[in-house]
Write a protein that holds these residues in place. Structure first.
Motif, PDB file in Angstrom:
ATOM      1  N   LEU A   1    -116.560  55.559  54.769  1.00  0.00           N
ATOM      2  CA  LEU A   1    -116.562  54.091  54.374  1.00  0.00           C
ATOM      3  C   LEU A   1    -114.572  54.139  54.735  1.00  0.00           C
ATOM      4  O   LEU A   1    -114.868  52.922  54.965  1.00  0.00           O
ATOM      5  N   ALA A   2    -114.244  55.101  54.109  1.00  0.00           N
ATOM      6  CA  ALA A   2    -112.610  54.916  53.618  1.00  0.00           C
ATOM      7  C   ALA A   2    -112.014  54.931  54.985  1.00  0.00           C
ATOM      8  O   ALA A   2    -110.732  54.862  54.973  1.00  0.00           O
ATOM      9  N   LEU A   3    -112.868  55.607  55.759  1.00  0.00           N
ATOM     10  CA  LEU A   3    -111.955  56.041  57.279  1.00  0.00           C
ATOM     11  C   LEU A   3    -112.179  55.121  58.303  1.00  0.00           C
ATOM     12  O   LEU A   3    -111.049  54.671  58.729  1.00  0.00           O
ATOM     13  N   GLY A   4    -113.654  54.125  57.593  1.00  0.00           N
ATOM     14  CA  GLY A   4    -113.489  52.900  59.317  1.00  0.00           C
ATOM     15  C   GLY A   4    -113.187  51.585  58.288  1.00  0.00           C
ATOM     16  O   GLY A   4    -112.458  51.614  59.183  1.00  0.00           O
ATOM     17  N   GLU A   5    -112.841  52.148  57.300  1.00  0.00           N
ATOM     18  CA  GLU A   5    -111.838  50.830  56.319  1.00  0.00           C
ATOM     19  C   GLU A   5    -110.509  51.095  56.877  1.00  0.00           C
ATOM     20  O   GLU A   5    -110.099  49.948  56.985  1.00  0.00           O
ATOM     21  N   PHE A   6    -109.566  52.209  57.061  1.00  0.00           N
ATOM     22  CA  PHE A   6    -108.717  52.460  57.240  1.00  0.00           C
ATOM     23  C   PHE A   6    -108.605  51.960  58.831  1.00  0.00           C
ATOM     24  O   PHE A   6    -106.892  51.203  59.016  1.00  0.00           O
ATOM     25  N   PHE A   7    -108.806  52.336  59.534  1.00  0.00           N
ATOM     26  CA  PHE A   7    -109.276  51.913  61.045  1.00  0.00           C
ATOM     27  C   PHE A   7    -108.865  50.177  60.643  1.00  0.00           C
ATOM     28  O   PHE A   7    -107.752  49.628  61.361  1.00  0.00           O
ATOM     29  N   HIS A   8    -109.549  50.047  60.491  1.00  0.00           N
ATOM     30  CA  HIS A   8    -110.602  48.397  60.014  1.00  0.00           C
ATOM     31  C   HIS A   8    -108.911  47.790  60.169  1.00  0.00           C
ATOM     32  O   HIS A   8    -108.423  47.110  60.422  1.00  0.00           O
ATOM     33  N   ARG A   9    -108.384  48.189  58.593  1.00  0.00           N
ATOM     34  CA  ARG A   9    -107.328  47.627  58.032  1.00  0.00           C
ATOM     35  C   ARG A   9    -105.876  47.640  59.310  1.00  0.00           C
ATOM     36  O   ARG A   9    -105.157  47.000  59.192  1.00  0.00           O
ATOM     37  N   LEU A  10    -106.079  48.569  59.735  1.00  0.00           N
ATOM     38  CA  LEU A  10    -104.652  48.917  60.934  1.00  0.00           C
ATOM     39  C   LEU A  10    -104.876  48.208  62.113  1.00  0.00           C
ATOM     40  O   LEU A  10    -104.632  47.142  62.777  1.00  0.00           O
ATOM     41  N   ARG A  11    -106.893  47.976  62.716  1.00  0.00           N
ATOM     42  CA  ARG A  11    -106.354  47.000  63.528  1.00  0.00           C
ATOM     43  C   ARG A  11    -106.369  45.521  63.002  1.00  0.00           C
ATOM     44  O   ARG A  11    -105.702  44.587  63.497  1.00  0.00           O
ATOM     45  N   ALA A  12    -106.727  45.597  62.183  1.00  0.00           N
ATOM     46  CA  ALA A  12    -106.527  43.628  61.316  1.00  0.00           C
ATOM     47  C   ALA A  12    -104.947  43.277  61.229  1.00  0.00           C
ATOM     48  O   ALA A  12    -103.919  42.412  60.861  1.00  0.00           O
ATOM     49  N   LEU A  13    -103.740  44.879  60.372  1.00  0.00           N
ATOM     50  CA  LEU A  13    -102.444  44.722  60.396  1.00  0.00           C
ATOM     51  C   LEU A  13    -102.157  44.535  62.035  1.00  0.00           C
ATOM     52  O   LEU A  13    -101.114  43.745  61.757  1.00  0.00           O
ATOM     53  N   SER A  14    -102.286  44.565  63.063  1.00  0.00           N
ATOM     54  CA  SER A  14    -102.026  44.487  64.145  1.00  0.00           C
ATOM     55  C   SER A  14    -101.991  43.139  64.937  1.00  0.00           C
ATOM     56  O   SER A  14    -100.764  42.315  65.120  1.00  0.00           O
ATOM     57  N   SER A  15    -103.256  42.746  64.407  1.00  0.00           N
ATOM     58  CA  SER A  15    -103.507  41.303  63.943  1.00  0.00           C
ATOM     59  C   SER A  15    -101.926  40.014  64.037  1.00  0.00           C
ATOM     60  O   SER A  15    -102.230  39.425  64.172  1.00  0.00           O
ATOM     61  N   LEU A  16    -101.990  40.510  62.950  1.00  0.00           N
ATOM     62  CA  LEU A  16    -101.254  39.627  61.787  1.00  0.00           C
ATOM     63  C   LEU A  16    -100.028  40.029  62.344  1.00  0.00           C
ATOM     64  O   LEU A  16     -98.909  38.781  61.841  1.00  0.00           O
ATOM     65  N   TRP A  17     -99.508  41.225  62.349  1.00  0.00           N
ATOM     66  CA  TRP A  17     -98.020  41.682  63.464  1.00  0.00           C
ATOM     67  C   TRP A  17     -98.447  40.428  64.404  1.00  0.00           C
ATOM     68  O   TRP A  17     -97.157  40.128  64.134  1.00  0.00           O
ATOM     69  N   SER A  18     -99.000  40.567  65.234  1.00  0.00           N
ATOM     70  CA  SER A  18     -98.154  39.583  65.849  1.00  0.00           C
ATOM     71  C   SER A  18     -98.317  38.292  66.492  1.00  0.00           C
ATOM     72  O   SER A  18     -97.983  37.723  67.198  1.00  0.00           O
ATOM     73  N   SER A  19     -98.990  38.408  65.198  1.00  0.00           N
ATOM     74  CA  SER A  19     -99.925  35.989  65.343  1.00  0.00           C
ATOM     75  C   SER A  19     -98.144  35.395  64.004  1.00  0.00           C
ATOM     76  O   SER A  19     -98.660  34.841  63.799  1.00  0.00           O
ATOM     77  N   ARG A  20     -97.685  36.926  63.611  1.00  0.00           N
ATOM     78  CA  ARG A  20     -97.062  36.096  62.752  1.00  0.00           C
ATOM     79  C   ARG A  20     -95.593  35.442  62.950  1.00  0.00           C
ATOM     80  O   ARG A  20     -95.229  35.373  64.234  1.00  0.00           O
ATOM     81  N   PRO A  21     -95.532  34.537  62.221  1.00  0.00           N
ATOM     82  CA  PRO A  21     -94.362  33.308  62.274  1.00  0.00           C
ATOM     83  C   PRO A  21     -93.526  33.797  62.899  1.00  0.00           C
ATOM     84  O   PRO A  21     -92.459  34.993  62.398  1.00  0.00           O
ATOM     85  N   ARG A  22     -92.491  34.192  64.248  1.00  0.00           N
ATOM     86  CA  ARG A  22     -91.313  34.506  64.944  1.00  0.00           C
ATOM     87  C   ARG A  22     -89.594  32.967  64.330  1.00  0.00           C
ATOM     88  O   ARG A  22     -90.017  32.567  64.248  1.00  0.00           O
ATOM     89  N   GLU A  23     -88.761  33.474  63.832  1.00  0.00           N
ATOM     90  CA  GLU A  23     -87.758  33.268  63.866  1.00  0.00           C
ATOM     91  C   GLU A  23     -86.894  32.695  64.759  1.00  0.00           C
ATOM     92  O   GLU A  23     -86.707  33.856  66.189  1.00  0.00           O
ATOM     93  N   THR A  24     -86.543  31.273  65.146  1.00  0.00           N
ATOM     94  CA  THR A  24     -85.914  30.791  66.813  1.00  0.00           C
ATOM     95  C   THR A  24     -84.563  30.980  66.219  1.00  0.00           C
ATOM     96  O   THR A  24     -84.107  30.805  65.353  1.00  0.00           O
TER      97      THR A  24
END
Length: 360
Positions: A337-360
């Motif tokens: 469960l911890a292993l699967g949750e760890f990879f799931h959070r990494l994928r969620a982190l990538s999604s949040l990072w790519s959709s973060r607001p950019r400074e103009t």
């Protein structure tokens, strides 16, 4: 004698005695009151009666035996009918599974053809610059093996997310160890299936696996020879497995040490391969003519890269198996469960990072 006396006759067919006065309808009387009975007639009538009785008795016995036989025969017949019904139901379910599998294959084939057509269309369009064509970054034919791997890997990630939810619910509801073991074995097999998929994809394009193209940005940050580094994962998951016995702590520590030694050996081998590959490509850079011999030599050395990927996945597989042996079934479930949750959070982190607001 004037008074009729009771007489008995014996049937030659059956050992049955009957008083003659009970069958008075068989005789007539003379004028003097005595019975006018013919011995032969009487015996024939008695025998006819006995024959009739024998036939009735035999028919009754035969009917009884027949009914009993029918009842006994109906038992295996009912059993056969139930078995046939079960076989028909199993065959029906098998046909449904086969139909679903064929439909899935057809869907995958359709998607693959669509992707190939789209890539071909983009190639033909290109970007026209100064009367020429600046080709899109698609050099060479579409690698069907990699396209198939991407589809299978997408399904694998979806199934892993489902298994994580099932494991979480199972641990919260406190199911039996037998039921939990089934879930753990299913989770282990799921990772082994991924290693098999990667082995097939490595033969198609090992650089694709090494670059981690199929993974998210955060996952690629932790990438090591096409996957996770076992020793680092043990460090991350260790605190999630407490409480551990003293023996378990020692076994996990020894396993981590063994993983680090194997990882170091593979890393040194990769460094050596990079060095020899660079030397092969750089040979006679300013030489005239074809450089085909250098490319042939480099390709031969690159074939060893597939072996490195397979050895790294073998180390990951053995690490999972050793942890499964060290831990109890509930600890193993928490670890998966911890292993699967760890990879799931990494994928969620990538999604949040790519959709973060950019400074103009």
């Amino acid at each position: 004698m004037n008074t009729p006396s009771t007489q008995f006759v014996v049937s030659r067919r059956m050992n049955i005695y009957e008083p003659l006065h009970q069958i008075s309808s068989w005789v007539d009387f003379r004028d003097d009151g005595c019975m006018n009975v013919s011995p032969s007639t009487l015996l024939m009538e008695v025998e006819d009666k006995m024959d009739s009785l024998s036939e009735d008795t035999s028919h009754g016995v035969a009917a009884a035996f027949s009914n009993r036989y029918d009842q006994e025969a109906s038992k295996p017949y009912d059993k056969v009918q139930r078995r046939l019904a079960q076989n028909r139901e199993a065959a029906r379910k098998s046909r449904l599974r086969k139909k679903a599998y064929v439909q899935q294959l057809e869907l995958g084939r359709t998607k693959l053809m669509q992707m190939e057509q789209e890539i071909g269309r983009l190639r033909q369009q290109g970007v026209h610059t100064n009367g020429g064509i600046d080709q899109l970054p698609f050099s060479g034919a579409v690698n069907s093996g990699i396209v198939a791997f991407e589809m299978e890997y997408g399904h694998w990630v979806e199934e892993q997310n489902k298994q994580v939810c099932v494991l979480r619910n199972a641990l919260n509801t406190h199911i039996t160890d037998i039921e939990l073991r089934i879930l753990v074995d299913t989770g282990m097999k799921h990772y082994f299936d991924l290693f098999q998929l990667k082995a097939t994809a490595a033969k198609a394009d090992v650089f694709y696996l090494m670059s981690g193209t199929c993974k998210t940005a955060a996952e690629r940050f932790f990438l090591w020879i096409g996957g996770f580094r076992p020793s680092e994962l043990l460090k991350v998951l260790g605190p999630q497995l407490d409480p551990l016995t003293d023996q378990q702590v020692m076994d996990v520590y020894n396993l981590k040490q063994s993983c680090e030694q194997a990882e170091e050996a593979l890393t040194q081998g990769m460094d050596k391969l990079r060095q020899t590959l660079a030397e092969s490509v750089a040979e006679r850079l300013f030489g005239e003519g074809s450089f085909s011999p250098q490319m042939t030599n480099a390709i031969e050395k690159l074939e060893a890269l597939v072996s490195f990927v397979n050895q790294a996945d073998h180390l990951r597989r053995e690490t999972l198996l050793q942890m499964h042996r060290i831990l109890t079934i509930r600890q193993a479930a928490r670890g998966l469960l911890a292993l699967g949750e760890f990879f799931h959070r990494l994928r969620a982190l990538s999604s949040l990072w790519s959709s973060r607001p950019r400074e103009t």
